[in-house]
Design an enzyme around this catalytic site. Sequence first.
Site, PDB file in Angstrom:
ATOM      1  N   HIS A 127     -11.139  -2.534   1.040  1.00 29.94           N
ATOM      2  CA  HIS A 127     -11.380  -1.184   0.503  1.00 29.94           C
ATOM      3  C   HIS A 127     -12.159  -1.170  -0.817  1.00 29.94           C
ATOM      4  CE1 HIS A 127      -9.697   3.165   0.837  1.00 29.94           C
ATOM      5  NE2 HIS A 127     -10.986   3.060   1.065  1.00 29.94           N
ATOM      6  N   CYS A 137      -5.890   3.860  -3.832  1.00 29.41           N
ATOM      7  CA  CYS A 137      -6.246   2.538  -3.283  1.00 29.41           C
ATOM      8  C   CYS A 137      -7.422   1.836  -3.941  1.00 29.41           C
ATOM      9  CB  CYS A 137      -6.680   2.720  -1.847  1.00 29.41           C
ATOM     10  SG  CYS A 137      -5.400   2.453  -0.711  1.00 29.41           S
ATOM     11  N   ASP A 154       0.842  -1.200   0.000  1.00 28.04           N
ATOM     12  CA  ASP A 154       0.000   0.000   0.000  1.00 28.04           C
ATOM     13  C   ASP A 154       0.880   1.254   0.000  1.00 28.04           C
ATOM     14  OD1 ASP A 154      -2.124   1.727   0.199  1.00 28.04           O
ATOM     15  OD2 ASP A 154      -3.069   0.679   1.868  1.00 28.04           O
ATOM     16  N   ASP A 155       0.740   2.102  -1.000  1.00 30.03           N
ATOM     17  CA  ASP A 155       1.472   3.387  -1.067  1.00 30.03           C
ATOM     18  C   ASP A 155       2.991   3.219  -1.126  1.00 30.03           C
ATOM     19  OD1 ASP A 155      -1.021   4.517  -0.833  1.00 30.03           O
ATOM     20  OD2 ASP A 155      -0.536   5.795   0.877  1.00 30.03           O
ATOM     21  N   LYS A 215      -6.149  -5.703   3.391  1.00 30.47           N
ATOM     22  CA  LYS A 215      -7.031  -4.565   3.127  1.00 30.47           C
ATOM     23  C   LYS A 215      -7.985  -4.812   1.948  1.00 30.47           C
ATOM     24  CE  LYS A 215      -6.601   0.381   2.124  1.00 30.47           C
ATOM     25  NZ  LYS A 215      -5.604   1.445   1.902  1.00 30.47           N
ATOM     26  N   ASP A 257       0.095  -0.588  -4.870  1.00 32.07           N
ATOM     27  CA  ASP A 257      -1.242  -0.211  -5.356  1.00 32.07           C
ATOM     28  C   ASP A 257      -1.234   1.164  -6.012  1.00 32.07           C
ATOM     29  OD1 ASP A 257      -0.968   1.271  -2.989  1.00 32.07           O
ATOM     30  OD2 ASP A 257      -3.099   1.164  -2.527  1.00 32.07           O
TER      31      ASP A 257
END
Length: 515
Positions: A130, A74, A36-37, A128, A283
Amino acid sequence: MAKRQSHYSLIIAALIVSFSSVLAARQPHVVFILADDFGWYDVGYHGSEIKTPNLDKLSATGVRLENYYVQPLCTPSRNQLMTGRYQIHTGMQHQIIWPCQPYCVPLDEKMLPQLMKEAGYATHMVGKWHLGMYKKDCLPTRRGFDSFFGYLTGSEDYYSHFRCSPIHALNLTRCALDLREGEEVASGYKGDYSTELLSQRAISIIAKHNPNKPLFLYTALQAVHSPLQVPERYVAPYSFIKDPHRRLYAGMVSAMDEAVGNITLALQQAGLWDNTVLVFSTDNGGQTLTGGSNWPLRGRKWSLWEGGVRGVAFVTSPLLKQPGTISHELIHISDWLPTLVGLAGGSTNATKPLDGFNVWSTISKGFASPRLELLHNIDPLYIDIAPCPGTKRQLTLAQVVSGDSRANSGFNVSIHAAIRSSNWKLLTGYPGCDVWFPQPGHNGSVKVDPLKPIMLFDIEKDPEERNEVSAQFPAVVDYLLTRLQHYQKSASPIIFPDDDPRCDPGPTGAWGPWA
Ligand SMILES: *[C@@H]1O[C@H](CO)[C@@H](O)[C@H](O)[C@H]1NC(C)=O
Ligand SMILES: *[C@@H]1O[C@H](CO)[C@@H](O)[C@H](O)[C@H]1NC(C)=O
Ligand SMILES: *[C@@H]1O[C@H](CO)[C@@H](O)[C@H](O)[C@H]1NC(C)=O
């Protein structure tokens, strides 16, 4: 005679059993790790000061994807990964799903785990989601995963697993637990650091897995999204990093790198590795406000510049035909669905029209990518909510109007959009925070350039998007505007509903379905 016959039927039965197990063994286990990120300059093999020995080693013996794209946020990236379709085709072209918004990836979209399950796979998800959760039908366990352990929204605390979010309709901010085991609230993990908790769960799924059944394991780590939280032992090697955000972030990356190493080791120990395809992908681009870096690329997360959409990714597997190579072929996150379902021997017949391509021959054998074009996005409602350094960077109305004279394609160039075709990338409207952030650890202020409503770059020659060439190549501009107009005509209406106050979990509850 009777005895003989039964012998024959036993032999035939044995043949059938061994034949079908050979068939089953040919279906590879697929382990997909989504970070993530995680920014372009945050992996060791891109020259980062952050150490990622496991990612470096695994990718060195696999195929590094160096012309690989994700979405700038995301929900959009995960949406395209799970559906193989551009977000303009699912009505999700605008932003992320906030905790109180009553929507999810449309329920008539068939998702990757459903297709893998139909192909005979055990399907597990850790981490995650989302992709929406306002009602139970939106949950991972209702969309193809046999099991789920993780969280439904984003940005929570790495230890308490609490997410704080404003509920505008109620004029309050609510902090509540966001962690589930299947569909049930999982309250027993307070204090467990997310990166360790999630990777340990992935490892226990691997250890318990029956090797005769193909495994699809989707591990969507919380790392390395903000908040900046990490056990001290991971930060200790980074005392040389002066910027406190970058230092903590580096520790978080190290924990993630260790988690990936641990998952790989578990696959080896379980005897699955020889028949496993492991994909690692970010992502979206790194968030410079919280320690990430995409240097030397322009922009960051939440923008259509390369810093937002060019992603770190690799595939590693004993099944690759050309291990130890670097791929410069154009590949996009929407390509995983047809690629992985293809590897699984499954069928995409029942999906809606895919925007992704099966790129397995490109990855495994180095063939040319079937993908010649890539729609980064078209979002008429775009706004950038994070502060961007420099002057106020939004385009003025006057600039947009003067750009309109070019727009005989019919495409409204004030709209935030970007498209890639072979080496060319066209951006229209305000693409998001556009600055070149300096290399971490090096002095230098952020650099900015004037923006125009239409910008063209030769990404192959100019990946840093420094040399705007729309005036030199008007025919390319016209062609790409026509393509944007073509895509915009096929777009579904944007789904982005107001908060529903019924989302409120109350002072002691947990975020989860309410409708
Ligand atoms: C929202 O809450 C704040 C503080 O709790 C209060 O000052 C404000 O007046 C409230 N606004 C509305 C519209 O109720
Ligand atoms: C990796 O495994 C080691 C050994 O079991 C463990 O000490 C460590 O905490 C694990 N790391 C992560 C990030 O899970
Ligand atoms: C999918 O469609 C193709 C072409 O129409 C067909 O040959 C194939 O059998 C179909 N596969 C499945 C699993 O339905």
